[in-house]
Design an enzyme around this catalytic site. Structure first.
Site, PDB file in Angstrom:
ATOM      1  N   ASN A   1     -25.585  -5.301   2.014  1.00 17.35           N
ATOM      2  CA  ASN A   1     -25.045  -4.194   1.233  1.00 17.35           C
ATOM      3  C   ASN A   1     -23.983  -3.478   2.039  1.00 17.35           C
ATOM      4  O   ASN A   1     -24.151  -3.257   3.243  1.00 17.35           O
ATOM      5  CB  ASN A   1     -26.124  -3.185   0.845  1.00 17.35           C
ATOM      6  CG  ASN A   1     -25.539  -1.937   0.201  1.00 17.35           C
ATOM      7  OD1 ASN A   1     -25.169  -0.979   0.866  1.00 17.35           O
ATOM      8  ND2 ASN A   1     -25.419  -1.952  -1.111  1.00 17.35           N
TER       9      ASN A   1
ATOM     10  N   VAL B   1     -23.504  -4.817  -4.010  1.00 16.72           N
ATOM     11  CA  VAL B   1     -23.258  -3.384  -4.195  1.00 16.72           C
ATOM     12  C   VAL B   1     -24.413  -2.835  -5.017  1.00 16.72           C
ATOM     13  O   VAL B   1     -24.897  -3.491  -5.944  1.00 16.72           O
ATOM     14  CB  VAL B   1     -21.919  -3.126  -4.904  1.00 16.72           C
ATOM     15  CG1 VAL B   1     -21.639  -1.632  -4.988  1.00 16.72           C
ATOM     16  CG2 VAL B   1     -20.778  -3.829  -4.181  1.00 16.72           C
ATOM     17  N   GLU B   2     -24.864  -1.623  -4.712  1.00 22.28           N
ATOM     18  CA  GLU B   2     -26.073  -1.093  -5.319  1.00 22.28           C
ATOM     19  C   GLU B   2     -26.001  -0.953  -6.829  1.00 22.28           C
ATOM     20  O   GLU B   2     -27.028  -0.943  -7.509  1.00 22.28           O
ATOM     21  CB  GLU B   2     -26.472   0.241  -4.692  1.00 22.28           C
ATOM     22  CG  GLU B   2     -25.413   1.320  -4.711  1.00 22.28           C
ATOM     23  CD  GLU B   2     -24.619   1.376  -3.416  1.00 22.28           C
ATOM     24  OE1 GLU B   2     -24.294   2.490  -2.986  1.00 22.28           O
ATOM     25  OE2 GLU B   2     -24.311   0.313  -2.838  1.00 22.28           O
ATOM     26  N   CYS B   3     -24.800  -0.852  -7.390  1.00 21.80           N
ATOM     27  CA  CYS B   3     -24.709  -0.669  -8.843  1.00 21.80           C
ATOM     28  C   CYS B   3     -24.855  -1.986  -9.614  1.00 21.80           C
ATOM     29  O   CYS B   3     -24.848  -1.971 -10.840  1.00 21.80           O
ATOM     30  CB  CYS B   3     -23.405   0.016  -9.225  1.00 21.80           C
ATOM     31  SG  CYS B   3     -21.920  -0.924  -8.824  1.00 21.80           S
TER      32      CYS B   3
END
Length: 523
Positions: free
Chosen positions: A299, A325-327
């Protein structure tokens, strides 16, 4: 099932009642239902309604330009804000700082899970993320100012383990962004950078008896949408508002029209990307990228860590690991700036709550995140800079659960350097130390990480530190840097210094400081 009702943005804004709780889609500068938020602001300025709202969002969203939540930054319009990040809505932050509204910062992964739990009418959300940090009620419980006095989180012990518990939040209105709707209200998101939390938001509001409004660029006839692309079924949707693609309020991200490469609709040659200039950020990105290994899942945070991605692309090693990516995007090369949250050549997209399930369960091998302050115990602060409220975003979830954490930032705030010849020269020292005796607030607990033996590095342009159980150790310095005057004198505490058998400190690789491709290889 009847056809979905189509409204203007102002008609949609008129649906918000005083005292409602409104949830809003978005991640950094993308996925924002900007036409709806603009209309809500216009209605309030004209009528004084809606008032006393509670705003509930997951990620840090906006562009510090009056967009997203700042449309609601008027006295009387908002009573409380609950969010994962705040740096992109400075007018809301000003109201928080002046104690004009109440506010809470919840770790992004936890607030994302809260949406799903609310949809399922669960009693609340349990998480281990945030223990020992400012989100812990023993350290403030995420309260952002003096007028925020009520706790919205508590510590519970379950099966012998401490957990943070967030009671269910009932949501009344959802303002969400999508791409296309059909006549039945089914919503696709093929031009969006990521699916975000939109499915969970719509379901949570619908199941609470609330109102779900989705802003799209176009409505098509029933049967024209690929059902496998529908992210929000029409049974969750009450109203649709059309905002044409050419309208900036429907741009893929703020000030950035649609680019198919950032929504997985085309592939681009990574080699064609412009190499970054050799400055402090690129130096940090290069040294951090040396921690990459083949087949790791990674990440990248917002800001300086984005440079790890560009370094990997420039060195031709992007395909040696999987960046996330966290989204929601998995694989490819994550974007930066207003494109953060989008990814070039992504392999897959998942909804944000599932991405955080993966993170919280230890799925990440490695993360690269920013740093604003570090203390002798290895605690990191990125969430409150002096008196300025920033928020943690996904930092807590990612840093505490990744197998290895690499925190990236300049050694002092505002430093000016010269490099390119294999060494580093400090032209002007930064105005503020970052390695200090006590961080403003704890966003990452070095104490807990040290006890667990977690692998942690702190990478700057002139020095690299590691965390051990007894505290922060200095392990490398840049060629050309003086240990005493340019490192130790620029820290508020003295680190434990790791030296070899000859009493020397290891030097950072001189290739990092040359203005040419490094020839990096990944083992």
């Amino acid at each position: 099932m009847g056809k979905v009702k189509v409204l203007t943005a102002r008609e949609a804004a008129d649906l918000i009642k005083d005292n409602d709780t409104v949830t809003m889609s978005g991640f950094v500068a993308n996925g924002i239902a900007e036409a709806l938020h603009t209309a809500a602001e216009e209605r309030f300025l004209e009528t004084g309604h809606p008032k006393n709202l509670k705003l509930f969002w997951v990620a840090g969203t906006g562009n510090k330009d009056g967009s997203f939540a700042d449309h609601y930054a008027h006295e009387g319009m908002v009573d409380t804000v609950i969010g994962g990040h705040f740096n992109f809505c400075p007018q809301i932050v000003s109201m928080l700082s002046e104690n004009k509204i109440k506010g809470y910062n919840i770790p992004q992964g936890a607030i994302s899970s809260m949406l799903r739990d609310s949809a399922g009418h669960k009693i609340g959300t349990l998480t281990h993320v945030g223990l020992g940090t400012f989100a812990d009620p023993r350290n403030g419980g995420g309260r952002l100012n003096e007028v925020t006095t009520e706790d919205i989180v508590k510590v519970l012990e379950i099966e012998g383990e401490e957990q943070l518990f967030y009671p269910r939040v009932a949501l009344d209105v959802a303002f969400i962004r999508g791409t296309y709707a059909d006549e039945l209200g089914n919503i696709t998101m093929e031009k969006e950078m990521a699916p975000l939390d939109c499915t969970a938001q719509a379901m949570a509001v619908h199941n609470n008896g609330g109102t779900v409004v989705v802003q799209v660029e176009k409505i098509v006839k029933s049967g024209q949408l690929d059902p496998k692309l529908v992210k929000i079924p029409g049974i969750y949707v009450d109203y649709v508002v059309v905002c044409p693609a050419e309208d900036p309020k429907q741009f893929q991200s703020i000030n950035c029209p649609y680019d198919p490469a950032y929504s997985g609709n085309t592939q681009v040659a990574v080699e064609s990307l412009e190499p970054k200039k050799l400055d402090a950020k690129k130096i940090i990105g290069r040294r951090a990228a040396m921690e990459l290994r083949k087949n790791v899942v990674v990440n990248l945070g917002v800001g300086v860590p984005e440079w790890v991605s560009s370094v990997a692309a420039e060195e031709g090693v992007s395909d040696e690991m999987t960046l996330t990516v966290e989204c929601g995007p998995i694989g490819g090369v994550p974007g930066g700036g207003l494109r953060f949250g989008g990814t070039l050549n992504a392999q897959a997209y998942v909804d944000e709550p599932y991405q955080f399930d993966f993170y919280d369960g230890g799925g990440l091998d490695l993360c690269f995140l920013g740093l604003a302050e570090v203390d002798p115990s290895g605690n990191v602060n990125v969430s409150r800079l002096g008196s300025r409220i920033v928020g943690s975003g996904g930092f807590m979830n990612i840093s505490s659960n990744s197998k290895k954490a690499v925190f990236c930032g300049t050694f002092t705030n505002g430093v000016k350097i010269q490099t390119g010849d294999g060494k580093l020269t400090i032209v002007q020292e930064g105005r503020q130390h970052k390695f200090i005796n006590k961080v403003t607030e704890i966003t990452f607990s070095g104490v807990i990480a040290g006890k667990k033996g977690k692998d942690v590095l702190y990478v700057t342009e002139r020095a690299v530190f590691t965390l051990k159980e007894d505290g922060v150790h200095l392990m490398e310095i840049a060629p050309g840097i003086d240990l005493q005057t340019q490192i130790l004198d620029q820290m508020d505490f003295e680190p434990i210094i790791d030296r070899d058998e000859n009493g020397n400190i290891k030097l950072m690789d001189e290739r990092i400081f040359k203005d040419e491709v490094m020839g990096m290889t990944i083992e």
